[in-house]
Design an enzyme around this catalytic site. Structure first.
Site, PDB file in Angstrom:
ATOM      1  N   HIS A 182       0.840  -1.201   0.000  1.00 42.23           N
ATOM      2  CA  HIS A 182       0.000   0.000   0.000  1.00 42.23           C
ATOM      3  C   HIS A 182       0.875   1.251   0.000  1.00 42.23           C
ATOM      4  O   HIS A 182       0.609   2.207  -0.737  1.00 42.23           O
ATOM      5  CB  HIS A 182      -0.928  -0.030   1.217  1.00 42.23           C
ATOM      6  CG  HIS A 182      -1.902   1.085   1.260  1.00 42.23           C
ATOM      7  ND1 HIS A 182      -1.821   2.093   2.206  1.00 42.23           N
ATOM      8  CD2 HIS A 182      -2.990   1.369   0.495  1.00 42.23           C
ATOM      9  CE1 HIS A 182      -2.828   2.933   2.010  1.00 42.23           C
ATOM     10  NE2 HIS A 182      -3.547   2.516   0.979  1.00 42.23           N
ATOM     11  N   ASP A 239      -6.168   1.919  -2.057  1.00 37.66           N
ATOM     12  CA  ASP A 239      -6.844   1.537  -0.817  1.00 37.66           C
ATOM     13  C   ASP A 239      -7.626   0.243  -0.992  1.00 37.66           C
ATOM     14  O   ASP A 239      -7.614  -0.631  -0.118  1.00 37.66           O
ATOM     15  CB  ASP A 239      -7.770   2.661  -0.350  1.00 37.66           C
ATOM     16  CG  ASP A 239      -7.014   3.877   0.159  1.00 37.66           C
ATOM     17  OD1 ASP A 239      -5.771   3.841   0.233  1.00 37.66           O
ATOM     18  OD2 ASP A 239      -7.682   4.875   0.495  1.00 37.66           O
TER      19      ASP A 239
END
Length: 139
Positions: free
Chosen positions: A63, A105
Site C-alpha cells: 500500500h 486503498d
C-alpha cells in the site's frame, strides 16, 4: 510516540481518505482499522521501514508503494467515491487521481482481508525500533 501521532492523524483526517480506507479495511477484515492496523508491524500506519513482519504487514508495505506511485495526488487526504457491492469494493470516480488513490486503498483492503488469518497481536502497536532489518524488497 508513533501511536499518538497516528491517532492524531486519524482524528484530524476522519473526513478524508484515511476514514474511507478504514471503512474498506473494516468491510474486508471485520477489524476496526484504527485499533487493529494503525500501528501494526513495520508498515501499517504512518510511514514504514525495514522488513514486513508477516503477510498482513506486507499488505501495508505494498500500500505504501502504491501511495508512492500516486504521491502527486496527495493520497492520504484525497476524497474519492466508492461503494460496496456484493462483497466487492467498487471505485467509482472519473478523476484519475481519485480513482488511483481509491484503487490503492481497495487493493490493500482486499490484501488485508485475504491475510486476516495471519494477523498476530504481537505486531499490534509494534515499536518501529524493531524495524531495522533491510527491506526484503523494493517498491
Amino acid at each position: 510516540m508513533r501511536t499518538l501521532w497516528i491517532v492524531a492523524v486519524w482524528l484530524v483526517g476522519v473526513e478524508g481518505n484515511l476514514y474511507q480506507f478504514g471503512k474498506m479495511i473494516k468491510n474486508k477484515t471485520g477489524k476496526p482499522a484504527m485499533f487493529s492496523y494503525s500501528a501494526y508491524g513495520c508498515y501499517c500506519g504512518w510511514g514504514g521501514q525495514g522488513k514486513p513482519q508477516d503477510p498482513s504487514d506486507r499488505c501495508c508495505f505494498l500500500h505504501d508503494c502504491c501511495y508512492t506511485r500516486v504521491n502527486n495526488c496527495s493520497p492520504k487526504m484525497t476524497l474519492y467515491s466508492y461503494r460496496f457491492e456484493n462483497g466487492d469494493i467498487i471505485c467509482g470516480d472519473n478523476d484519475p487521481c481519485r480513482k488511483a488513490v481509491c484503487e490503492c486503498d481497495r487493493e490493500a483492503a482486499i490484501c488485508l482481508g485475504e491475510n486476516v488469518n495471519t494477523y498476530d497481536e504481537k505486531y499490534r502497536f509494534y515499536s518501529s525500533s524493531y524495524c531495522t532489518e533491510e527491506e526484503s524488497e523494493k517498491c
